[in-house]
Scaffold this motif. Structure first.
Motif, PDB file in Angstrom:
ATOM      1  N   GLU A  96      -5.127 -26.975 -18.933  1.00 24.70           N
ATOM      2  CA  GLU A  96      -5.082 -26.787 -20.385  1.00 24.70           C
ATOM      3  C   GLU A  96      -5.896 -25.571 -20.805  1.00 24.70           C
ATOM      4  O   GLU A  96      -5.487 -24.813 -21.690  1.00 24.70           O
ATOM      5  CB  GLU A  96      -5.598 -28.035 -21.117  1.00 24.70           C
ATOM      6  N   ALA A  99      -3.933 -22.453 -19.808  1.00 19.32           N
ATOM      7  CA  ALA A  99      -2.804 -22.247 -20.714  1.00 19.32           C
ATOM      8  C   ALA A  99      -3.278 -21.685 -22.051  1.00 19.32           C
ATOM      9  O   ALA A  99      -2.661 -20.763 -22.604  1.00 19.32           O
ATOM     10  CB  ALA A  99      -2.047 -23.554 -20.917  1.00 19.32           C
ATOM     11  N   SER A 103      -2.243 -17.979 -23.226  1.00 17.47           N
ATOM     12  CA  SER A 103      -1.382 -17.905 -24.413  1.00 17.47           C
ATOM     13  C   SER A 103      -2.062 -17.153 -25.551  1.00 17.47           C
ATOM     14  O   SER A 103      -1.400 -16.592 -26.412  1.00 17.47           O
ATOM     15  CB  SER A 103      -0.966 -19.299 -24.879  1.00 17.47           C
TER      16      SER A 103
END
Length: 121
Positions: A96, A99, A103
């Motif tokens: 997580e 990511a 991102s």
């Protein structure tokens, strides 16, 4: 940034090439367990450039022997550095967190150039 992935079992059997790809080529490697991301191995220079904080350090030998524990720790939120022959090689981070950072566009610059610059001449 090249991102590869493999199951925990395949990562265990292919540990040396995986660690080499992360350490020397600046790649990111997702390790899955039961079909879901459990941890991401990232270059230490990239991890530092994007503001990651290491919570513990273990050797590559301990990481492969205790891969399940390493995955549990990373999945639980820890950032565990892995050393190879006494030098920083990679950091296992929560999927997580990885990511979110990628991102958000925090790419930390050129991973391969950073890895090459960290190697002794």
């Amino acid at each position: 940034m090249e991102t590869t992935s493999s199951s925990a079992d395949n990562t265990r059997s292919e540990w040396s090439p995986v660690l080499t790809r992360v350490r020397l080529k600046g790649g990111h490697h997702v390790v899955t367990r039961h079909g879901h991301p459990a941890a991401v191995l990232v270059p230490t220079a990239w991890h530092a450039q994007v503001g990651g904080a290491v919570t513990d350090t273990i050797t590559a030998q301990d990481a492969i022997r205790g891969l399940a524990e390493l995955l549990d720790r990373a999945h639980g939120g820890e950032h565990v550095a892995v050393t190879y022959r006494g030098r920083a090689a990679a950091v296992a981070v929560p999927p997580e967190w990885h990511a979110h950072v990628t991102s958000a566009g925090l790419n930390g610059g050129d991973d391969a150039a950073a890895a090459e610059a960290a190697e002794p001449q």
